[in-house]
Design a protein around this motif. Structure first.
Motif, PDB file in Angstrom:
ATOM      1  N   MET A  12       0.909  -1.213   0.047  1.00 52.43           N
ATOM      2  CA  MET A  12      -0.140   0.147  -0.085  1.00 52.43           C
ATOM      3  C   MET A  12       0.946   1.394   0.050  1.00 52.43           C
ATOM      4  O   MET A  12       0.422   2.255  -0.562  1.00 52.43           O
ATOM      5  CB  MET A  12      -0.975  -0.172   1.180  1.00 52.43           C
ATOM      6  CG  MET A  12      -2.043  -0.851   1.214  1.00 52.43           C
ATOM      7  SD  MET A  12      -3.118  -0.683  -0.434  1.00 52.43           S
ATOM      8  CE  MET A  12      -3.753   1.091  -0.155  1.00 52.43           C
ATOM      9  N   ASP A  13       2.076   1.239   0.759  1.00 54.05           N
ATOM     10  CA  ASP A  13       3.079   2.418   0.649  1.00 54.05           C
ATOM     11  C   ASP A  13       3.440   2.645  -0.726  1.00 54.05           C
ATOM     12  O   ASP A  13       3.238   3.838  -1.250  1.00 54.05           O
ATOM     13  CB  ASP A  13       4.161   1.917   1.609  1.00 54.05           C
ATOM     14  CG  ASP A  13       5.115   3.313   1.647  1.00 54.05           C
ATOM     15  OD1 ASP A  13       4.339   4.387   1.614  1.00 54.05           O
ATOM     16  OD2 ASP A  13       6.302   3.093   1.931  1.00 54.05           O
ATOM     17  N   ALA A  14       3.642   1.488  -1.386  1.00 54.21           N
ATOM     18  CA  ALA A  14       4.019   1.642  -3.072  1.00 54.21           C
ATOM     19  C   ALA A  14       2.956   2.306  -3.753  1.00 54.21           C
ATOM     20  O   ALA A  14       3.029   3.269  -4.583  1.00 54.21           O
ATOM     21  CB  ALA A  14       4.449   0.435  -3.530  1.00 54.21           C
ATOM     22  N   VAL A  74       0.481   4.140  -2.692  1.00 58.99           N
ATOM     23  CA  VAL A  74       0.197   5.703  -2.337  1.00 58.99           C
ATOM     24  C   VAL A  74       1.261   6.591  -3.015  1.00 58.99           C
ATOM     25  O   VAL A  74       0.971   7.732  -3.439  1.00 58.99           O
ATOM     26  CB  VAL A  74       0.296   5.681  -0.988  1.00 58.99           C
ATOM     27  CG1 VAL A  74      -0.149   7.274  -0.328  1.00 58.99           C
ATOM     28  CG2 VAL A  74      -0.861   5.045  -0.139  1.00 58.99           C
ATOM     29  N   HIS A  75       2.434   5.898  -2.932  1.00 61.70           N
ATOM     30  CA  HIS A  75       3.442   6.559  -3.671  1.00 61.70           C
ATOM     31  C   HIS A  75       3.057   6.972  -5.185  1.00 61.70           C
ATOM     32  O   HIS A  75       3.149   7.962  -5.692  1.00 61.70           O
ATOM     33  CB  HIS A  75       4.826   5.833  -3.772  1.00 61.70           C
ATOM     34  CG  HIS A  75       5.693   5.806  -2.524  1.00 61.70           C
ATOM     35  ND1 HIS A  75       6.360   4.943  -2.245  1.00 61.70           N
ATOM     36  CD2 HIS A  75       5.563   6.414  -1.305  1.00 61.70           C
ATOM     37  CE1 HIS A  75       7.010   4.828  -0.880  1.00 61.70           C
ATOM     38  NE2 HIS A  75       6.262   5.896  -0.331  1.00 61.70           N
ATOM     39  N   ALA A  76       2.717   5.873  -5.912  1.00 56.29           N
ATOM     40  CA  ALA A  76       2.244   6.039  -7.357  1.00 56.29           C
ATOM     41  C   ALA A  76       1.165   7.000  -7.604  1.00 56.29           C
ATOM     42  O   ALA A  76       1.066   7.856  -8.351  1.00 56.29           O
ATOM     43  CB  ALA A  76       2.121   4.528  -7.760  1.00 56.29           C
ATOM     44  N   ALA A 119      -1.680  12.335   2.173  1.00 60.89           N
ATOM     45  CA  ALA A 119      -1.460  11.199   2.980  1.00 60.89           C
ATOM     46  C   ALA A 119       0.051  11.059   3.389  1.00 60.89           C
ATOM     47  O   ALA A 119       0.252  10.607   4.593  1.00 60.89           O
ATOM     48  CB  ALA A 119      -1.643   9.921   1.970  1.00 60.89           C
ATOM     49  N   HIS A 120       1.003  11.315   2.900  1.00 58.79           N
ATOM     50  CA  HIS A 120       2.288  11.337   3.213  1.00 58.79           C
ATOM     51  C   HIS A 120       2.722  12.380   4.328  1.00 58.79           C
ATOM     52  O   HIS A 120       3.513  12.301   5.178  1.00 58.79           O
ATOM     53  CB  HIS A 120       3.591  11.024   2.125  1.00 58.79           C
ATOM     54  CG  HIS A 120       3.804   9.693   1.828  1.00 58.79           C
ATOM     55  ND1 HIS A 120       2.963   8.848   0.954  1.00 58.79           N
ATOM     56  CD2 HIS A 120       4.685   8.914   2.046  1.00 58.79           C
ATOM     57  CE1 HIS A 120       3.471   7.787   0.916  1.00 58.79           C
ATOM     58  NE2 HIS A 120       4.436   7.643   1.484  1.00 58.79           N
ATOM     59  N   ALA A 121       2.141  13.508   3.868  1.00 56.61           N
ATOM     60  CA  ALA A 121       2.176  14.536   4.890  1.00 56.61           C
ATOM     61  C   ALA A 121       1.678  14.242   6.125  1.00 56.61           C
ATOM     62  O   ALA A 121       2.434  14.578   7.314  1.00 56.61           O
ATOM     63  CB  ALA A 121       1.621  15.906   4.247  1.00 56.61           C
ATOM     64  N   PRO A 154       3.095   1.738  11.819  1.00 61.07           N
ATOM     65  CA  PRO A 154       3.913   1.515  10.569  1.00 61.07           C
ATOM     66  C   PRO A 154       3.804   2.259   9.371  1.00 61.07           C
ATOM     67  O   PRO A 154       2.583   2.520   9.132  1.00 61.07           O
ATOM     68  CB  PRO A 154       3.754  -0.200  10.261  1.00 61.07           C
ATOM     69  CG  PRO A 154       3.241  -0.682  11.512  1.00 61.07           C
ATOM     70  CD  PRO A 154       2.479   0.513  12.120  1.00 61.07           C
ATOM     71  N   HIS A 155       4.660   2.831   8.754  1.00 65.12           N
ATOM     72  CA  HIS A 155       4.593   4.025   7.455  1.00 65.12           C
ATOM     73  C   HIS A 155       3.735   3.439   6.334  1.00 65.12           C
ATOM     74  O   HIS A 155       2.787   4.097   6.253  1.00 65.12           O
ATOM     75  CB  HIS A 155       5.762   4.097   6.889  1.00 65.12           C
ATOM     76  CG  HIS A 155       5.670   4.916   5.857  1.00 65.12           C
ATOM     77  ND1 HIS A 155       5.606   6.353   5.909  1.00 65.12           N
ATOM     78  CD2 HIS A 155       5.851   4.869   4.435  1.00 65.12           C
ATOM     79  CE1 HIS A 155       5.652   7.000   4.805  1.00 65.12           C
ATOM     80  NE2 HIS A 155       6.001   5.935   3.753  1.00 65.12           N
ATOM     81  N   GLY A 156       3.567   1.953   6.011  1.00 63.61           N
ATOM     82  CA  GLY A 156       2.638   1.695   4.880  1.00 63.61           C
ATOM     83  C   GLY A 156       1.378   1.508   5.568  1.00 63.61           C
ATOM     84  O   GLY A 156       0.348   1.906   4.680  1.00 63.61           O
ATOM     85  N   VAL A 170      -0.249   3.394   7.990  1.00 64.56           N
ATOM     86  CA  VAL A 170      -0.970   4.698   8.155  1.00 64.56           C
ATOM     87  C   VAL A 170      -1.400   5.196   6.825  1.00 64.56           C
ATOM     88  O   VAL A 170      -2.260   5.912   6.855  1.00 64.56           O
ATOM     89  CB  VAL A 170      -0.076   5.388   9.148  1.00 64.56           C
ATOM     90  CG1 VAL A 170       1.313   6.016   8.611  1.00 64.56           C
ATOM     91  CG2 VAL A 170      -0.855   6.743   9.527  1.00 64.56           C
ATOM     92  N   ASN A 171      -0.451   5.119   5.885  1.00 65.91           N
ATOM     93  CA  ASN A 171      -0.728   5.769   4.570  1.00 65.91           C
ATOM     94  C   ASN A 171      -1.870   4.999   3.868  1.00 65.91           C
ATOM     95  O   ASN A 171      -2.829   5.469   3.302  1.00 65.91           O
ATOM     96  CB  ASN A 171       0.484   5.390   3.365  1.00 65.91           C
ATOM     97  CG  ASN A 171       1.567   6.551   3.547  1.00 65.91           C
ATOM     98  OD1 ASN A 171       1.036   7.889   3.251  1.00 65.91           O
ATOM     99  ND2 ASN A 171       2.572   6.338   3.937  1.00 65.91           N
ATOM    100  N   ALA A 172      -1.975   3.711   4.256  1.00 62.48           N
ATOM    101  CA  ALA A 172      -3.194   2.804   3.737  1.00 62.48           C
ATOM    102  C   ALA A 172      -4.456   3.363   4.042  1.00 62.48           C
ATOM    103  O   ALA A 172      -5.401   3.445   3.780  1.00 62.48           O
ATOM    104  CB  ALA A 172      -3.014   1.202   3.859  1.00 62.48           C
TER     105      ALA A 172
END
Ligand SMILES: [Fe+2]
Length: 387
Positions: free
Chosen positions: A192-194, A196-198, A261-263, A275-277, A279-281
């Motif tokens: 999911m982190d990937a 959100v990046h995309a 989301a990343h902010a 975990p980073h992924g 919380v972004n998810a």
């Protein structure tokens, strides 16, 4: 309008690529390196083939495995000490984002004096770091192809980034076989982190055609294979899609930056230990919902990538289907809980929003955002996507 796309990193990709690490390092003219990793990678037993290739190629190495889940300045200093004592001329990071970020910082400190936090910001590292070789073992952070090393400053409760073109790896060895032992929960969160990046790169106000193409294809790969990688973790084709998706997303967001989301994910992750992924998810559907009106032409394309039927719908109705698609995905991969599960309380949100609003990722978010908007996004994300 003019565009720049620069990539100082050689990408060596494929199933089994890590078995040629020694040979690739020799090609760079290196024969003595520090191997940076962590306990999780050691325990998973995935270093064996890589170490064998170093030995066969005559590359001598010392192993620094003390990287913490949130790497700190102390860890970087311990790694730099070992680097100096061993006399290594390059740094190979084998692991997830924390390991690769630590390897970058150790390589910086191998040639620069003072402390790593003297170089916070972009382009502040004066002396060329030692060559950095990044070998990811998760499909998510994309640190193998970015110019940032993100470290935790526990005294201030902050994450600080040291970055610049000279902080990019000279070589990334991207091998899907190394992700085969990742358990479903970590596969889901890092995947999911990937995604959100995309998505944040694709919708960024800095998006440009080269990054857009990579972000778009990254979303396609992740949309078709994340469920499968979580459910059938030995499926090498799904793993290959995920690690390529993660890499392409990084090649895109390295140029465009990210979004709300990343902010929010960074201060929330630090304060509530999420975990980073994950919380972004949790944040993604609510950030998308907030952003829809600013870029419906992009979100309708995202809906289509996820196989939603948008025929006969208005652009905005079609765009809304992208949010539904992401909620369905989260349910299918088991990330259904919201911020509440992590003990995030509304009283703490103004502090989080005050930190998040200063992030450059808010500037590149498609819809203009203030602190009240960020608080509302978190409130919306409290209960998750349980039905
Ligand atoms: Fe991320």
């Amino acid at each position: 309008m003019t565009y720049t796309y620069k990539l100082p990193t050689e990408l060596f990709f494929g199933s089994g690529a890590a078995l040629r690490t020694g040979e690739k390092i020799k090609e760079l003219g290196l024969d003595k390196i520090l191997l940076v990793t962590d306990k999780g990678v050691l325990d998973a037993g995935i270093l064996g083939g890589l170490e064998k290739s170093l030995k066969e190629s005559g590359v001598s190495y010392a192993v620094f495995s003390e990287v913490e889940p949130e790497p700190t300045i102390q860890g970087v200093e311990a790694g730099t000490k070992m680097l100096g004592e061993f006399g290594a001329r390059g740094v190979v990071g084998v692991g997830g984002g924390s390991v690769m970020d630590s390897a970058k910082a150790i390589a910086v400190m191998g040639t620069n004096s003072g402390k790593i936090f003297d170089y916070v910001g972009f382009g502040k590292v004066p002396v060329q770091p030692l060559p950095i070789i990044a070998v990811p073992t998760t499909a998510g952070t994309g640190s193998e192809a970015t110019f940032w090393s993100v470290l935790a400053d526990k005294t201030q409760g902050l994450k600080l980034s040291v970055g610049g073109w000279n902080v990019m790896p000279v070589l990334a060895i991207v091998d899907s076989q190394l992700t085969e032992t990742l358990p479903p929960g970590i596969t889901a969160a890092t995947g999911m982190d990937a995604l959100v990046h995309a998505m944040e790169s694709y919708t960024s106000t800095n998006c440009q055609p080269i990054a857009e193409g990579m972000a778009f294809h990254a979303m396609k790969l992740i949309a078709r294979s994340l469920r499968q990688a979580v459910r059938h973790w030995k499926d090498i084709n799904a793993r290959e899609d995920m690690i390529m998706g993660s890499l392409l997303a990084a090649l895109a967001f390295n140029i465009t930056r990210l979004g709300n989301a990343h902010a929010l994910a960074i201060p929330l992750g630090i304060k509530y230990h999420i975990p980073h992924g994950t919380v972004n998810a949790i944040l993604l559907p609510w950030v998308m919902e907030f952003n829809l009106s600013a870029a419906p032409e992009k979100y309708i394309e995202i809906a289509k990538i996820f196989g939603e039927d948008v025929q006969g719908l208005t652009q905005m109705e079609g765009a809304k289907k992208s949010v539904k698609a992401v909620k369905d995905l989260l349910r299918d991969i088991g990330i259904t809980e919201g911020l509440k599960k992590w003990k995030v309380d509304e009283a703490g949100l103004p502090e989080i929003a005050a930190k998040a609003v200063k992030s450059d990722n808010v500037k590149s978010n498609p819809r203009k955002t203030n602190e009240a908007d960020l608080i509302q996004i978190c409130i919306n994300a409290m209960d998750g996507v349980k039905e």
